[in-house]
Design an enzyme around this catalytic site. Structure first.
Site, PDB file in Angstrom:
ATOM      1  N   LEU A   1      -3.191  -2.010  26.961  1.00  0.00           N
ATOM      2  CA  LEU A   1      -4.162  -2.494  25.977  1.00  0.00           C
ATOM      3  C   LEU A   1      -3.811  -2.025  24.570  1.00  0.00           C
ATOM      4  O   LEU A   1      -4.312  -2.545  23.580  1.00  0.00           O
ATOM      5  CB  LEU A   1      -5.564  -1.997  26.338  1.00  0.00           C
ATOM      6  CG  LEU A   1      -6.201  -2.638  27.564  1.00  0.00           C
ATOM      7  CD1 LEU A   1      -7.514  -1.954  27.900  1.00  0.00           C
ATOM      8  CD2 LEU A   1      -6.405  -4.127  27.353  1.00  0.00           C
TER       9      LEU A   1
ATOM     10  N   LYS B   1      -1.524   1.315  22.133  1.00  0.00           N
ATOM     11  CA  LYS B   1      -1.015   2.682  22.076  1.00  0.00           C
ATOM     12  C   LYS B   1      -1.916   3.494  21.171  1.00  0.00           C
ATOM     13  O   LYS B   1      -2.168   3.092  20.034  1.00  0.00           O
ATOM     14  CB  LYS B   1       0.424   2.672  21.520  1.00  0.00           C
ATOM     15  CG  LYS B   1       1.452   2.274  22.560  1.00  0.00           C
ATOM     16  CD  LYS B   1       2.863   2.699  22.175  1.00  0.00           C
ATOM     17  CE  LYS B   1       3.042   4.215  22.127  1.00  0.00           C
ATOM     18  NZ  LYS B   1       2.694   4.891  23.395  1.00  0.00           N
ATOM     19  N   GLY B   2      -2.440   4.592  21.687  1.00  0.00           N
ATOM     20  CA  GLY B   2      -3.277   5.444  20.837  1.00  0.00           C
ATOM     21  C   GLY B   2      -2.405   6.494  20.183  1.00  0.00           C
ATOM     22  O   GLY B   2      -1.182   6.444  20.282  1.00  0.00           O
ATOM     23  N   LYS B   3      -3.070   7.487  19.541  1.00  0.00           N
ATOM     24  CA  LYS B   3      -2.274   8.497  18.854  1.00  0.00           C
ATOM     25  C   LYS B   3      -1.580   9.436  19.848  1.00  0.00           C
ATOM     26  O   LYS B   3      -0.471   9.859  19.649  1.00  0.00           O
ATOM     27  CB  LYS B   3      -3.064   9.335  17.857  1.00  0.00           C
ATOM     28  CG  LYS B   3      -4.570   9.207  17.906  1.00  0.00           C
ATOM     29  CD  LYS B   3      -5.215  10.067  16.823  1.00  0.00           C
ATOM     30  CE  LYS B   3      -6.604  10.459  17.245  1.00  0.00           C
ATOM     31  NZ  LYS B   3      -7.578   9.370  17.039  1.00  0.00           N
TER      32      LYS B   3
ATOM     33  N   GLY C   1      -1.292   8.833  23.351  1.00  0.00           N
ATOM     34  CA  GLY C   1      -0.984   8.266  24.666  1.00  0.00           C
ATOM     35  C   GLY C   1      -1.259   6.775  24.639  1.00  0.00           C
ATOM     36  O   GLY C   1      -1.499   6.209  23.578  1.00  0.00           O
ATOM     37  N   SER C   2      -1.210   6.168  25.796  1.00  0.00           N
ATOM     38  CA  SER C   2      -1.436   4.724  25.807  1.00  0.00           C
ATOM     39  C   SER C   2      -2.620   4.369  26.680  1.00  0.00           C
ATOM     40  O   SER C   2      -3.103   5.185  27.454  1.00  0.00           O
ATOM     41  CB  SER C   2      -0.169   4.007  26.283  1.00  0.00           C
ATOM     42  OG  SER C   2       0.556   4.880  27.110  1.00  0.00           O
ATOM     43  N   VAL C   3      -3.085   3.153  26.512  1.00  0.00           N
ATOM     44  CA  VAL C   3      -4.292   2.683  27.179  1.00  0.00           C
ATOM     45  C   VAL C   3      -3.935   1.479  28.039  1.00  0.00           C
ATOM     46  O   VAL C   3      -3.206   0.595  27.589  1.00  0.00           O
ATOM     47  CB  VAL C   3      -5.340   2.233  26.144  1.00  0.00           C
ATOM     48  CG1 VAL C   3      -6.663   1.946  26.833  1.00  0.00           C
ATOM     49  CG2 VAL C   3      -5.538   3.299  25.076  1.00  0.00           C
TER      50      VAL C   3
ATOM     51  N   LYS D   1      -7.205   5.521  29.477  1.00  0.00           N
ATOM     52  CA  LYS D   1      -6.411   6.102  28.396  1.00  0.00           C
ATOM     53  C   LYS D   1      -5.668   7.319  28.951  1.00  0.00           C
ATOM     54  O   LYS D   1      -6.287   8.215  29.506  1.00  0.00           O
ATOM     55  CB  LYS D   1      -7.295   6.509  27.222  1.00  0.00           C
ATOM     56  CG  LYS D   1      -6.496   6.972  26.009  1.00  0.00           C
ATOM     57  CD  LYS D   1      -7.294   6.879  24.725  1.00  0.00           C
ATOM     58  CE  LYS D   1      -6.405   7.067  23.511  1.00  0.00           C
ATOM     59  NZ  LYS D   1      -7.148   6.922  22.239  1.00  0.00           N
TER      60      LYS D   1
ATOM     61  N   ASP E   1     -15.756   8.910  11.399  1.00  0.00           N
ATOM     62  CA  ASP E   1     -14.543   8.096  11.317  1.00  0.00           C
ATOM     63  C   ASP E   1     -14.841   6.620  11.562  1.00  0.00           C
ATOM     64  O   ASP E   1     -14.133   5.942  12.300  1.00  0.00           O
ATOM     65  CB  ASP E   1     -13.501   8.618  12.319  1.00  0.00           C
ATOM     66  CG  ASP E   1     -12.082   8.299  11.845  1.00  0.00           C
ATOM     67  OD1 ASP E   1     -11.129   8.507  12.600  1.00  0.00           O
ATOM     68  OD2 ASP E   1     -11.942   7.800  10.709  1.00  0.00           O
TER      69      ASP E   1
HETATM   70  C1  LIG Z   1     -15.071   6.458  24.115  1.00  0.00           C
HETATM   71  O1  LIG Z   1     -13.805   6.074  23.634  1.00  0.00           O
HETATM   72  C2  LIG Z   1     -12.886   7.058  23.407  1.00  0.00           C
HETATM   73  C3  LIG Z   1     -13.077   8.422  23.661  1.00  0.00           C
HETATM   74  C4  LIG Z   1     -12.055   9.328  23.396  1.00  0.00           C
HETATM   75  C5  LIG Z   1     -10.869   8.875  22.853  1.00  0.00           C
HETATM   76  C6  LIG Z   1      -9.753   9.810  22.537  1.00  0.00           C
HETATM   77  O2  LIG Z   1      -8.611   9.408  22.570  1.00  0.00           O
HETATM   78  N1  LIG Z   1     -10.114  11.066  22.182  1.00  0.00           N
HETATM   79  C7  LIG Z   1      -9.236  12.077  21.822  1.00  0.00           C
HETATM   80  C8  LIG Z   1      -7.892  12.097  22.235  1.00  0.00           C
HETATM   81  C9  LIG Z   1      -7.067  13.140  21.856  1.00  0.00           C
HETATM   82  C10 LIG Z   1      -7.557  14.175  21.057  1.00  0.00           C
HETATM   83  C11 LIG Z   1      -8.880  14.147  20.647  1.00  0.00           C
HETATM   84  C12 LIG Z   1      -9.716  13.107  21.032  1.00  0.00           C
HETATM   85  C13 LIG Z   1     -10.657   7.532  22.573  1.00  0.00           C
HETATM   86  C14 LIG Z   1     -11.672   6.620  22.876  1.00  0.00           C
HETATM   87  N2  LIG Z   1     -11.567   5.252  22.610  1.00  0.00           N
HETATM   88  C15 LIG Z   1     -10.426   4.615  22.299  1.00  0.00           C
HETATM   89  O3  LIG Z   1      -9.331   5.120  22.214  1.00  0.00           O
HETATM   90  C16 LIG Z   1     -10.626   3.145  22.027  1.00  0.00           C
HETATM   91  C17 LIG Z   1      -9.448   2.320  22.483  1.00  0.00           C
HETATM   92  S1  LIG Z   1      -9.043   2.579  24.164  1.00  0.00           S
HETATM   93  C18 LIG Z   1     -10.253   1.692  25.060  1.00  0.00           C
HETATM   94  C19 LIG Z   1     -10.280   0.213  24.948  1.00  0.00           C
HETATM   95  C20 LIG Z   1     -11.343  -0.484  25.505  1.00  0.00           C
HETATM   96  N3  LIG Z   1     -11.453  -1.805  25.440  1.00  0.00           N
HETATM   97  C21 LIG Z   1     -10.456  -2.507  24.851  1.00  0.00           C
HETATM   98  N4  LIG Z   1     -10.323  -3.866  24.681  1.00  0.00           N
HETATM   99  C22 LIG Z   1      -9.160  -4.107  24.030  1.00  0.00           C
HETATM  100  C23 LIG Z   1      -8.513  -2.915  23.766  1.00  0.00           C
HETATM  101  C24 LIG Z   1      -9.334  -1.889  24.296  1.00  0.00           C
HETATM  102  C25 LIG Z   1      -9.228  -0.489  24.346  1.00  0.00           C
END
Ligand SMILES: COc1ccc(C(=O)Nc2ccccc2)cc1NC(=O)CCSCc1cnc2[nH]ccc2c1
Length: 272
Positions: free
Chosen positions: A20, A22-24, A26-28, A43, A137
């Site tokens: 879906l 690439k996050g910072k 990792g990937s989704v 994720k 943010d």
């Molecule tokens: C509640 O949500 C989140 C909670 C935590 C984190 C996160 O990474 N936290 C973190 C990581 C490392 C260090 C500190 C904090 C990210 C999310 N949310 C997303 O990343 C949204 C896109 S992924 C989901 C998603 C859904 N539905 C879609 N439809 C199309 C694409 C898509 C993509």
């Protein structure tokens, strides 16, 4: 579906689908929980990358915060699990994808769409603020669209329990930074209200009000409140935005007044 009988979830509980994004860290992937069948976004974060960026505490804080948030306009984190190298976040899947892509393809939104979206974001933030959570943010990149076209705030990676003044490393855009965060003063839930002003402008115009080619100019424009409205921006929208983009944090329009503003209400049949 957040508590599996017999302990932790594991990767074998899921069929993995298409990527879906690439996050910072990792990937989704689209994924389906096998039994009961349930579509999620999985994720996958690498512990090594989190350690290098010393953001484990931020992730843990986010997991803690997300655990208590239940709102139609906030993307759910159902649960999480880990193995020796990775951490897996089981997230809600937003069927209509990423808001910033929609904004790019449409260049800008109508008054009706913008007002409805701002109403939904204000509703979600009001809920967060009652839980003493500041998102910090809010921007199109962190907003997804659900199956009914409703917005879902996500990625609380920067959220804190109010009041916070954690210095944020300047990753990502500066366009949404309020003056008090530029000066490093402690900030409060008013930062989210400023961000709604920026978001509303970006919905209507297609780019944020203080955007410029270098960050010093962006800072300067923010601190001097130097922005303009293109001719097509309606009077109602100008009125609302000018009440959100106020330098003094406490003078910004409170969220309940925002949801009651004539331009918003004119486009959003009031909640039942
Ligand atoms: C509640 O949500 C989140 C909670 C935590 C984190 C996160 O990474 N936290 C973190 C990581 C490392 C260090 C500190 C904090 C990210 C999310 N949310 C997303 O990343 C949204 C896109 S992924 C989901 C998603 C859904 N539905 C879609 N439809 C199309 C694409 C898509 C993509």
């Amino acid at each position: 579906y957040t508590h599996k009988k017999g302990g932790k979830f594991s990767l074998k509980d899921f069929d993995i689908g298409r990527p879906l994004g690439k996050g910072k860290f990792g990937s989704v992937y689209l994924a389906r929980h096998k039994n009961p069948e349930y579509i999620v976004a999985l994720k996958i974060l690498f512990k090594s990358q989190l350690q290098n960026a010393t953001v484990e505490h931020q992730l843990l804080r986010e997991i803690e915060i997300q655990g208590h948030l239940r709102h139609p306009h906030i993307l759910r984190m159902y649960t999480y699990f880990w193995d020796e190298k990775k951490i897996y976040l089981v997230l809600e899947y937003a069927e209509k994808g990423e808001l910033y892509k929609t904004l790019q393809s449409q260049s800008r939104f109508s008054d009706k769409t913008s007002a409805l979206y701002i109403y939904q974001m204000a509703d979600a933030l009001q809920y967060c603020h009652t839980k003493n959570v500041i998102h910090r943010d809010i921007k199109p990149e962190n907003i997804l669209i659900g199956s009914d076209g409703e917005l879902k705030i996500s990625d609380f990676g920067w959220s804190v329990h109010a009041p916070g003044n954690k210095r944020r490393t300047m990753c990502g855009t500066l366009d949404y930074l309020p003056p008090e965060m530029i000066n490093g003063h402690s900030h409060s839930k008013h930062v989210d209200i400023w961000a709604l002003g920026i978001l509303c402008y970006e919905f209507l115009v297609g780019k944020p009000p203080f955007e410029s080619e270098d960050s010093a100019k962006t800072y300067d424009a923010i601190k001097k409140l130097r922005y303009y409205f293109p001719d097509y921006v309606s009077g109602g929208a100008r009125d609302l935005i000018s009440k959100l983009l106020v330098l003094e944090p406490t003078q910004r329009l409170p969220l309940d007044k925002l949801m009651d503003h004539f331009w918003v209400k004119g486009h959003v049949e009031a909640k039942k």
